[in-house]
Design a protein around this motif. Structure first.
Motif, PDB file in Angstrom:
ATOM      1  N   GLN A 196      72.098  54.394   8.253  1.00 21.29           N
ATOM      2  CA  GLN A 196      72.746  54.835   6.962  1.00 21.29           C
ATOM      3  C   GLN A 196      71.922  54.052   5.934  1.00 21.29           C
ATOM      4  O   GLN A 196      71.629  54.808   4.904  1.00 21.29           O
ATOM      5  N   PHE A 197      71.388  52.996   6.054  1.00 21.24           N
ATOM      6  CA  PHE A 197      70.760  51.940   5.226  1.00 21.24           C
ATOM      7  C   PHE A 197      69.369  52.966   4.832  1.00 21.24           C
ATOM      8  O   PHE A 197      69.114  53.239   3.469  1.00 21.24           O
ATOM      9  N   GLY A 198      68.496  53.612   5.900  1.00 23.65           N
ATOM     10  CA  GLY A 198      67.407  54.341   5.581  1.00 23.65           C
ATOM     11  C   GLY A 198      67.886  55.476   4.849  1.00 23.65           C
ATOM     12  O   GLY A 198      67.075  55.896   4.011  1.00 23.65           O
ATOM     13  N   HIS A 199      68.883  56.232   5.051  1.00 21.84           N
ATOM     14  CA  HIS A 199      69.272  57.433   4.192  1.00 21.84           C
ATOM     15  C   HIS A 199      69.578  56.972   2.964  1.00 21.84           C
ATOM     16  O   HIS A 199      69.146  57.587   1.947  1.00 21.84           O
ATOM     17  N   TRP A 200      70.244  55.928   2.733  1.00 15.69           N
ATOM     18  CA  TRP A 200      70.354  55.495   1.292  1.00 15.69           C
ATOM     19  C   TRP A 200      69.385  54.998   0.435  1.00 15.69           C
ATOM     20  O   TRP A 200      69.270  55.390  -0.640  1.00 15.69           O
ATOM     21  N   VAL A 201      68.287  54.582   1.114  1.00 14.90           N
ATOM     22  CA  VAL A 201      67.159  54.046   0.588  1.00 14.90           C
ATOM     23  C   VAL A 201      66.463  55.213   0.351  1.00 14.90           C
ATOM     24  O   VAL A 201      66.005  55.518  -1.118  1.00 14.90           O
ATOM     25  N   GLY A 202      66.277  56.375   1.109  1.00 17.47           N
ATOM     26  CA  GLY A 202      65.524  57.561   0.852  1.00 17.47           C
ATOM     27  C   GLY A 202      66.169  58.478  -0.396  1.00 17.47           C
ATOM     28  O   GLY A 202      65.559  58.986  -0.813  1.00 17.47           O
ATOM     29  N   ALA A 203      67.416  58.101  -0.296  1.00 21.67           N
ATOM     30  CA  ALA A 203      68.166  58.984  -1.466  1.00 21.67           C
ATOM     31  C   ALA A 203      68.161  58.392  -2.967  1.00 21.67           C
ATOM     32  O   ALA A 203      68.580  59.134  -3.971  1.00 21.67           O
ATOM     33  N   SER A 204      67.945  57.229  -2.991  1.00 18.41           N
ATOM     34  CA  SER A 204      68.139  56.639  -4.157  1.00 18.41           C
ATOM     35  C   SER A 204      67.007  55.794  -5.011  1.00 18.41           C
ATOM     36  O   SER A 204      66.701  55.517  -5.895  1.00 18.41           O
ATOM     37  N   VAL A 205      65.896  55.428  -4.013  1.00 17.56           N
ATOM     38  CA  VAL A 205      64.709  54.722  -4.461  1.00 17.56           C
ATOM     39  C   VAL A 205      63.701  55.859  -4.992  1.00 17.56           C
ATOM     40  O   VAL A 205      63.735  56.973  -4.401  1.00 17.56           O
ATOM     41  N   HIS A 206      62.993  55.483  -5.828  1.00 14.76           N
ATOM     42  CA  HIS A 206      62.189  56.403  -6.676  1.00 14.76           C
ATOM     43  C   HIS A 206      60.879  57.063  -6.218  1.00 14.76           C
ATOM     44  O   HIS A 206      60.502  58.151  -5.685  1.00 14.76           O
ATOM     45  N   ASP A 207      59.884  55.978  -5.835  1.00 14.49           N
ATOM     46  CA  ASP A 207      58.612  56.302  -5.323  1.00 14.49           C
ATOM     47  C   ASP A 207      58.442  56.359  -3.761  1.00 14.49           C
ATOM     48  O   ASP A 207      59.252  55.511  -3.180  1.00 14.49           O
ATOM     49  N   VAL A 208      57.937  57.251  -3.180  1.00 20.38           N
ATOM     50  CA  VAL A 208      57.635  57.222  -1.659  1.00 20.38           C
ATOM     51  C   VAL A 208      57.030  55.949  -1.224  1.00 20.38           C
ATOM     52  O   VAL A 208      57.705  55.127  -0.220  1.00 20.38           O
ATOM     53  N   GLY A 209      56.038  55.086  -1.918  1.00 21.23           N
ATOM     54  CA  GLY A 209      55.816  53.828  -1.355  1.00 21.23           C
ATOM     55  C   GLY A 209      56.891  52.717  -1.706  1.00 21.23           C
ATOM     56  O   GLY A 209      57.096  52.032  -0.645  1.00 21.23           O
ATOM     57  N   GLN A 210      57.568  53.064  -2.565  1.00 20.35           N
ATOM     58  CA  GLN A 210      58.697  52.023  -2.695  1.00 20.35           C
ATOM     59  C   GLN A 210      59.662  52.350  -1.679  1.00 20.35           C
ATOM     60  O   GLN A 210      60.437  51.185  -0.950  1.00 20.35           O
TER      61      GLN A 210
END
Length: 367
Positions: A196-210
């Motif tokens: 779930q954390f990974g999903h949250w990060v992928g859906a909300s953080v801007h740059d791929v590297g970030q």
């Protein structure tokens, strides 16, 4: 006619055979190499974030400002525009529609909805706060899709100046960097498991590297989910940019018809120029060529089994080109101006960051 003073070395524009863009492009390449070194020493700092940060730092140095706006300007502009577009085309080789389909229709639908709602909400906020020019559009694009790369793509469509894209790039870099430190602190308090954390990060953080820097602390499974969700957002770059391209094309057509009407009412130019032809030449294409290339690269990756060495080489070139482009955009940032007059843009960016994080958290709960 200007004559160079005796003993004064010719500038890059005066040296025969030396393109005007070469010094700036070389400086951008050196900055990209330095950003790679920073990332190698501190892996938690994404390479592209380091490239933007180096550009922002360089733009604040009084000793460098003359060169940035003088001899280096043509090459930095080329990097920020043309190299950015080539890098975005190669970014398509990271996308596999099969991987995206494996998320399931609920996750895909919520991810698309988050992009659209964040884009519309941020654009509306930008207009509400009276941000000038294309800033509302560029901030909305960067925060909702894929950070500074998306801003570069959209600025190419609306043909904004490098200085106009500088504030959105600075804001999306700031908030994306904050996410690397803030989101992991909220992981356990919010009761999320690793996936779930990974999903949250992928859906909300801007740059791929970030996204990689933020999600990797939860393990490889979380990182894999984060990347696929993030790339689903990246896919939205093509239709969003194409949609704006259609709007710009229609606007240019209206201006062309208006200028044609004005020309017919006055005496035509004495130099033989066709004003309507000049206006048509400036009209943007309905769908930018680099967007077509981006989709073609994604389809190629999906349906053609490309060798890993080819994909690795393309990834290296893509990262290098985007790093050069983002250095060029970062070098146009003037923090003094941003602090003095950009508080409204900063507030819009922070609200947008909270909005997309909140929407993404809700999507994780129902996926």
């Amino acid at each position: 006619m200007d004559v160079a003073r005796p003993g004064t070395p010719p500038t890059s524009a005066e040296r025969p055979g030396l393109p005007r863009w070469l010094p700036g492009a070389a400086a951008a390449a050196a900055a990209a190499l330095l950003a790679w070194g920073v990332h190698a020493v501190v892996p938690a700092i994404p390479l592209l974030t380091a490239a933007v940060a180096l550009g922002i730092v360089a733009g604040q140095l009084p000793a460098a400002r003359g060169a940035l706006t003088g001899v280096l300007a043509p090459g930095l502009s080329l990097a920020a525009k043309r190299l950015m577009r080539v890098g975005i085309v190669l970014l398509g080789l990271k996308l596999s529609f099969i991987d995206i389909a494996s998320l399931g229709w609920v996750s895909i639908a919520t991810t698309v909805a988050i992009v659209l709602v964040t884009f519309a909400g941020t654009f509306w906020l930008g207009r509400l706060f009276g941000l000038p020019g294309h800033q509302p559009l560029l901030i909305a694009t960067g925060f909702s899709i894929c950070g500074a790369s998306a801003i570069g793509a959209m600025s190419g469509v609306v043909r904004s100046k490098d200085e106009e894209a500088a504030t959105p790039v600075a804001l999306v870099t700031l908030c994306g960097t904050l996410a690397i430190g803030v989101l992991p602190l909220l992981w356990h308090p919010l009761g999320l498991d690793a996936l779930q954390f990974g999903h949250w990060v992928g859906a909300s953080v801007h740059d791929v590297g970030q996204v990689v820097a933020t999600a990797q602390i939860a393990g490889q499974a979380a990182l894999a989910v984060a990347i696929v969700v993030k790339l689903t957002r990246v896919v939205m770059l093509a239709p969003m940019v194409a949609m704006v391209g259609v709007v710009e094309h229609r606007r240019a057509q209206r201006e062309l018809r208006a200028s044609a009407g004005a020309v017919s009412a006055v005496e035509p130019p004495t130099d033989g120029r066709d004003v309507t032809t000049d206006a048509a030449a400036k009209r943007p294409p309905i769908v930018p060529l680099f967007v077509v290339g981006f989709l073609a690269a994604a389809l190629l990756r999906t349906f053609v089994p490309l060798p890993e060495p080819v994909l690795d080489a393309a990834d290296t070139v893509q990262t290098a080109l985007l790093a050069m482009a983002l250095f060029g955009l970062g070098a146009a940032v003037r923090l003094r101006t941003l602090v003095g007059t950009g508080w409204r843009a900063l507030l819009v960016g922070l609200i947008s960051w909270v909005l997309i994080a909140a929407l993404s958290f809700g999507a994780v709960q129902i996926s």
